[in-house]
Design an enzyme around this catalytic site. Structure first.
Site, PDB file in Angstrom:
ATOM      1  CB  CYS A  41      -0.898   0.055   1.218  1.00  0.00           C
ATOM      2  SG  CYS A  41      -1.755  -1.460   1.511  1.00  0.00           S
ATOM      3  CG  ASP A  43       2.157   4.972   3.790  1.00  0.00           C
ATOM      4  OD1 ASP A  43       3.216   5.613   3.840  1.00  0.00           O
ATOM      5  OD2 ASP A  43       1.104   5.395   3.301  1.00  0.00           O
ATOM      6  CB  CYS A  66       5.336   9.669   0.631  1.00  0.00           C
ATOM      7  SG  CYS A  66       3.986   9.967   1.761  1.00  0.00           S
ATOM      8  CB  CYS A 110       1.078   9.660   4.600  1.00  0.00           C
ATOM      9  SG  CYS A 110       0.822   9.584   2.840  1.00  0.00           S
TER      10      CYS A 110
END
Ligand code: FES
Lengths: 198, 397
Positions: A41, A43, A66, A110
Site C-alpha cells: 500500500c 506505507d 513518502c 500517510c
C-alpha cells in the site's frame, strides 16, 4: 523553491533531518515493538519503545513511505518521549498532524499509521512484561481497508457533522478506492447517527 | 556545482526551444483573426498556413490532414469520443458494432476516456503488456479476429517507461480486420522518426510542449477520406473539424518546434542515448537492488525508469528536489491516489516496485555534467531513505 514546497516547514525539517531513526548498528534494545502497514500500500511503520515507570523514555522507528509518512513518524517519536504509556496510547493521527502544522489533504492517510504502530509497541511491552490485563485490544475495526478507516473514525466523522455517505467520504476518504466498504460503512454511519442524534 | 537547477522531467514537459521563443516574440505583434478577410486576418492566416505546412510535412501528412487542437489530450479525446456520438447524422464510424481496443498502459487521457466509453455501453478491450511494456500480440489478434472492432488506439511510445510499440505492424493487423487505427504519438513525435504514410495510421496525436514548443497546442492527423466527428463544434475553423478561434501563437510555436526537431532530432537521439547509458550504468554500479523498467532496446532514448527496493518514490523525488534535481515518480503518493502507476502495474512489477520508481527523462538541454552530478548525489539519497526504511535489509551486512 522553498517557499512553495508542498509541505510545511515542519514537515520538511522532519523529512530532511528525521529524529530517532533506528540505526542498524546501534544495538537499541526495545522494551516494546510494533509494526503496522504494508509496503504494497506504500506505507509501513515500525516503532520501538523503551519504558521506565510506565513512561516512554526513548524510542526508535523505521518507515517505508513518502515524505509525509517519514515526517509524521519522526514528529511522533519526539512527541512521545517522556510521555506516559496511558497518554501515548490515546494519541490520535489528528494530534500528530497538528504537530506537523498541516498536511496536504491527499497526504492525510500517510499519517494515520504512526499512532497504530505506537499502540502496537505499547501492547507488545505490556505483553512481554506480564501485564496482559493492560493490553488494550484495538477494538476499532477497520472498515475501509484501502484508506485505513476504522469504525471509530466513522464515529468521529459523525460527531463532527457527517450525516450522509458523501459527507463521510469527504471527511474520511473512505470508499474512494475499491469501494467495497460502501455497504458496511453505510450501516455503521446510520448506527452512529442514531446513537448520537436520534 | 553550487545550487544547481537540473531538469530531468522532459517527458512531463520541455522548456521552449530558443528559436521557438524568438518566433513567438516576433509573432506576438500579429493579432488578427485568421478567419477575417481583411489584412490583419490574412496576416495571421499566412503564418498559420506556414505552420500547418511545417507540421504536416514533419509527419509526412498532407496539409489538410492536420487539425490543430488545444492539446494532445483533446486530440485523443476527439478520436475516442467519436464512437459515442449519439447523433443519427454522425458521419464517423459507420460500422454497426462499436467496439474498441486499447491498452492497459495508455496515457490517462486515452485510458480514462476509454473507461468512460465503456460506461456508455461501448465494448472496450484493454490489452495486456509484457514485463517490458510491449503489447500482447496474440491477445490483440484474437480480439481482432472476433470481429466488430471499429477502432484501435495504441500509443506509439509510453510516457512513463519509454517503451516503443511496433505501430506499423499493429496498424496493419487492425486494417486487415477492418478497423481504424489511432496512435497517441505525443511522446514519440520529434523523438523518433514518424511518418504517417509509412505507419499507415488513420489518426495520430501530437503535442507541442513535449518537443520544446508552447503548451496548449496539439495536432491531430486525420487521414484523408476518413470520416470525422468534431468534439468541439460551432465554427468552421480547421475545416469544421475543430471549432474555436485558432491559437495562432501556439500554432506558430508548434510549427517552429517541429522545424527545429527536423534539424536536431537525429543527432540528439544519439546524444541522449549515450547520456542515458552513462546514467544507467552509473546507477547500476553505485546502487544495489534496483530494477530498470521498460524495454531495454525499444525505448525512447531520453527515458529511464528505475525502481529502488525499500525506497518510496516520492521520498526519492523530494530528496532529489532538495539537491536541485527534478525528476518524476510513478508512486501513488505523489499523485494523491493510492494506486501506484497503472503502467508499471500492467508490466507486472508488483506494487512495491511500482511505489519505489523514478522516471528520469532527459532532453536537449541535458548535459553530461548534470548526469554526473545526479550520479554523485543519488547513492547517498537512496542510502539515507533505505536506512530508515522498514522494507530494506542491506545484503552486504
Ligand atoms: S475498502 Fe474502502 S475503498 Fe476499498
Amino acid at each position: 523553491m522553498e517557499s512553495n514546497w508542498v509541505y510545511t516547514d515542519k514537515v520538511k525539517e522532519h523529512f530532511m533531518h528525521p529524529k530517532n531513526v533506528l540505526k542498524d548498528d546501534e544495538g537499541f534494545k526495545p522494551d516494546g515493538e510494533g509494526m503496522v502497514g504494508n509496503i504494497k500500500c506504500g506505507d509501513q511503520m515500525m516503532m520501538m519503545i523503551k519504558v521506565k515507570d510506565d513512561m516512554i523514555i526513548d524510542c526508535r522507528w523505521k518507515t517505508y513511505g513518502c515524505a509525509s509518512a517519514i515526517a509524521s513518524t519522526s514528529v511522533l517519536s519526539e512527541m512521545i518521549k517522556g510521555m506516559s504509556l496511558k497518554k501515548a496510547f490515546k494519541l490520535t493521527p489528528k494530534e500528530i498532524m497538528q504537530q506537523l502544522g498541516s498536511l496536504p489533504e491527499h497526504k492525510i492517510h500517510c499519517s494515520v499509521l504512526g499512532d497504530k504502530a505506537l499502540r502496537a509497541a505499547i501492547n507488545d511491552y505490556y505483553q512481554k512484561n506480564g501485564m496482559t490485563d493492560k493490553v488494550c485490544k484495538e477494538e476499532a475495526k477497520i472498515i475501509c481497508q484501502c484508506m485505513n478507516v476504522t469504525d471509530h473514525e466513522i464515529e468521529d466523522a459523525v460527531l463532527e457533522g457527517a450525516r450522509t455517505y458523501y459527507e463521510l467520504q469527504e471527511r474520511t476518504k473512505l470508499g474512494t478506492v475499491c469501494g467495497q466498504c460502501e455497504t458496511e460503512a453505510k450501516v455503521i454511519l446510520e448506527k452512529y447517527i442514531k446513537e448520537h442524534f436520534k | 556545482m553550487k545550487n544547481p537547477k537540473i531538469y530531468l522531467d522532459n517527458n512531463a514537459t520541455t522548456p521552449l526551444h530558443p528559436e521557438v521563443k524568438k518566433a513567438l516574440v516576433e509573432a506576438m505583434e500579429v493579432f488578427g483573426n485568421p478567419s477575417s478577410m481583411h489584412e490583419f486576418g490574412r496576416e495571421a492566416k499566412t503564418l498559420l498556413d506556414s505552420a500547418r505546412e511545417k507540421v504536416s510535412s514533419f509527419i509526412g501528412a498532407n496539409i489538410d490532414e492536420v487539425v490543430f487542437v488545444g492539446s494532445g489530450s483533446e486530440a485523443n479525446n476527439t478520436v475516442l469520443s467519436m464512437l459515442a456520438c449519439p447523433s443519427k447524422h454522425c458521419c464517423s464510424f459507420q460500422s454497426a458494432s462499436k467496439k474498441i481496443i486499447t491498452t492497459k498502459i495508455e496515457h490517462p487521457c486515452v485510458f480514462e476516456t476509454a473507461k468512460c466509453l465503456r460506461d456508455r455501453g461501448i465494448e472496450v478491450d484493454f490489452l495486456d503488456v509484457d514485463e517490458y511494456g510491449k503489447i500482447n500480440i496474440e491477445q490483440y489478434k484474437e480480439i481482432l479476429l472476433r470481429g466488430g472492432v471499429s477502432l484501435v488506439s495504441i500509443m506509439t511510445a509510453n510516457n512513463e517507461i519509454g517503451t516503443i510499440q511496433d505501430i506499423k505492424m499493429l496498424c496493419h493487423l487492425a486494417h486487415k480486420h477492418g478497423s481504424l487505427f489511432h496512435t497517441d504519438a505525443v511522446q514519440a513525435v520529434g523523438k523518433i522518426p514518424i511518418d504517417v504514410n509509412d505507419l499507415n495510421v488513420d489518426f495520430l496525436t501530437l503535442s507541442g510542449h513535449k518537443i520544446y514548443g508552447p503548451k496548449g497546442i496539439g495536432a491531430l492527423y486525420v487521414k484523408k477520406g476518413i470520416s470525422f466527428c468534431p468534439l468541439i463544434r460551432g465554427g468552421h475553423q480547421e475545416k469544421g473539424r475543430r471549432a474555436g478561434t485558432e491559437n495562432v501563437l501556439g500554432i506558430i510555436g508548434l510549427g517552429k518546434a517541429v522545424e527545429m526537431r527536423s534539424k536536431e532530432m537525429a543527432e540528439e537521439e544519439k546524444r541522449l542515448l549515450r547520456l542515458k547509458n552513462l546514467l544507467k550504468h552509473g546507477i547500476e554500479k553505485s546502487i544495489p537492488d534496483i530494477h530498470f523498467n521498460g524495454h531495454p532496446d525499444d525505448c525512447l532514448a531520453g527515458t529511464l525508469n528505475v525502481s529502488f527496493s525499500g525506497a518510496e518514490g516520492e521520498a526519492i523525488l523530494l530528496y532529489l528536489d532538495m539537491e536541485g534535481i527534478s525528476v518524476s515518480t510513478g508512486s501513488a503518493c505523489s499523485s494523491g491516489s493510492l494506486d501506484p502507476s497503472h503502467v508499471l502495474l500492467a508490466t507486472g512489477v508488483g506494487a512495491e516496485q511500482a511505489h519505489g520508481s523514478i522516471r528520469i527523462s532527459l532532453g536537449r538541454e541535458t548535459t553530461q555534467k548534470e548526469i554526473e552530478y545526479l550520479l554523485e548525489v543519488f547513492p547517498k539519497i537512496i542510502n539515507k531513505i533505505r536506512e530508515m526504511s522498514t522494507a530494506y535489509v542491506r545484503k552486504d551486512k
